[in-house]
Design an enzyme around this catalytic site. Sequence first.
Site, PDB file in Angstrom:
ATOM      1  N   GLU A 117       0.821  -1.216   0.000  1.00 44.54           N
ATOM      2  CA  GLU A 117       0.000   0.000   0.000  1.00 44.54           C
ATOM      3  C   GLU A 117       0.853   1.264   0.000  1.00 44.54           C
ATOM      4  O   GLU A 117       0.339   2.359  -0.105  1.00 44.54           O
ATOM      5  CB  GLU A 117      -0.936   0.007   1.215  1.00 44.54           C
ATOM      6  CG  GLU A 117      -2.070  -0.974   1.121  1.00 44.54           C
ATOM      7  CD  GLU A 117      -2.876  -0.821  -0.151  1.00 44.54           C
ATOM      8  OE1 GLU A 117      -3.445   0.259  -0.363  1.00 44.54           O
ATOM      9  OE2 GLU A 117      -2.930  -1.776  -0.946  1.00 44.54           O
ATOM     10  N   ARG A 155      19.935   8.685 -20.624  1.00 45.03           N
ATOM     11  CA  ARG A 155      20.165   9.096 -22.016  1.00 45.03           C
ATOM     12  C   ARG A 155      20.332  10.600 -22.169  1.00 45.03           C
ATOM     13  O   ARG A 155      20.706  11.079 -23.237  1.00 45.03           O
ATOM     14  CB  ARG A 155      19.089   8.527 -22.951  1.00 45.03           C
ATOM     15  CG  ARG A 155      17.705   9.006 -22.703  1.00 45.03           C
ATOM     16  CD  ARG A 155      16.695   8.128 -23.419  1.00 45.03           C
ATOM     17  NE  ARG A 155      16.779   8.166 -24.866  1.00 45.03           N
ATOM     18  CZ  ARG A 155      16.513   9.236 -25.608  1.00 45.03           C
ATOM     19  NH1 ARG A 155      16.156  10.367 -25.027  1.00 45.03           N
ATOM     20  NH2 ARG A 155      16.611   9.199 -26.918  1.00 45.03           N
ATOM     21  N   ASP A 170      15.323  14.405 -30.201  1.00 45.71           N
ATOM     22  CA  ASP A 170      14.214  13.643 -29.630  1.00 45.71           C
ATOM     23  C   ASP A 170      12.908  14.390 -29.646  1.00 45.71           C
ATOM     24  O   ASP A 170      12.889  15.608 -29.553  1.00 45.71           O
ATOM     25  CB  ASP A 170      14.465  13.402 -28.137  1.00 45.71           C
ATOM     26  CG  ASP A 170      15.351  12.231 -27.904  1.00 45.71           C
ATOM     27  OD1 ASP A 170      15.551  11.467 -28.835  1.00 45.71           O
ATOM     28  OD2 ASP A 170      15.834  12.111 -26.775  1.00 45.71           O
TER      29      ASP A 170
END
Length: 248
Positions: A117, A155, A170
């Site tokens: 939890e 990266r 990107d």
Amino acid sequence: MRIDIISLFPDMFTGPLGHSILKRAQDSGLISVHVTNPRDFTYDKHRIVDDTPFGGGAGMVMKPEPIFRAVDSIVNASNAQHRRIILMCPGGQVFDQDKARELAGYEQLILLCGHYEGIDARIREHVVDEAVSIGDYVLTGGELPAMVVTDAVARMIPGVLGANASAEQDSFYNGLLEYPHYTRPREFNGWEVPEILLSGDHAKIERWRRKESLRATFIRRPDLLENVELSPLDYKLLKEIKSEQAGG
Ligand code: ADE
């Protein structure tokens, strides 16, 4: 950069971290990733890491002591000056490219994976610098989110992607989605590569790529355009795109 992951399931990380770019980055010493099991910091016979919640209710809560000791041992073994302790949690700040770039600036990240939890709230209050979520959905634990953060941060570190330009092109890096890429064959199943990419005219190719990047963003994620600084050429390209999309 060093990334420490605190997880009850260290084996989950072997596959994702042991291949391709992340493996190369570790082999070349650009990043090092270590997984610590809080169970190794329990001192009772049954090595208990969780307990029932005070106040009642379903599920188990991760006890604070093993986590506290795991963090403490990692911090004590490191001389990093610039460190961030992050709890992976669906209630945290939603992770994005800006966050990946920001976290890539630290010397050390400690990613804490919750399970069951959740974790005793005192850890979040007193030990953790911030909580990060990878999206508005609930997973069974923080392991997959920690892998996502590790990958996206790694990266961003110079040298990890080989060619420096890769990250800059990107999707999201400059606030826009990426333009489409093509490779050989020139024609496949009757589907042609856009003629302009074969032209050798670099200025035209550059303009085409910018336009297609704007087009992809305009069509699929128009919300992103609100936060990007657009040049006069971008406005011109967007105008062309809008009229093309309208069939004009
Ligand atoms: N733990 C469970 N779900 C999560 C999420 N969406 N992001 C980060 N940690 C989580």
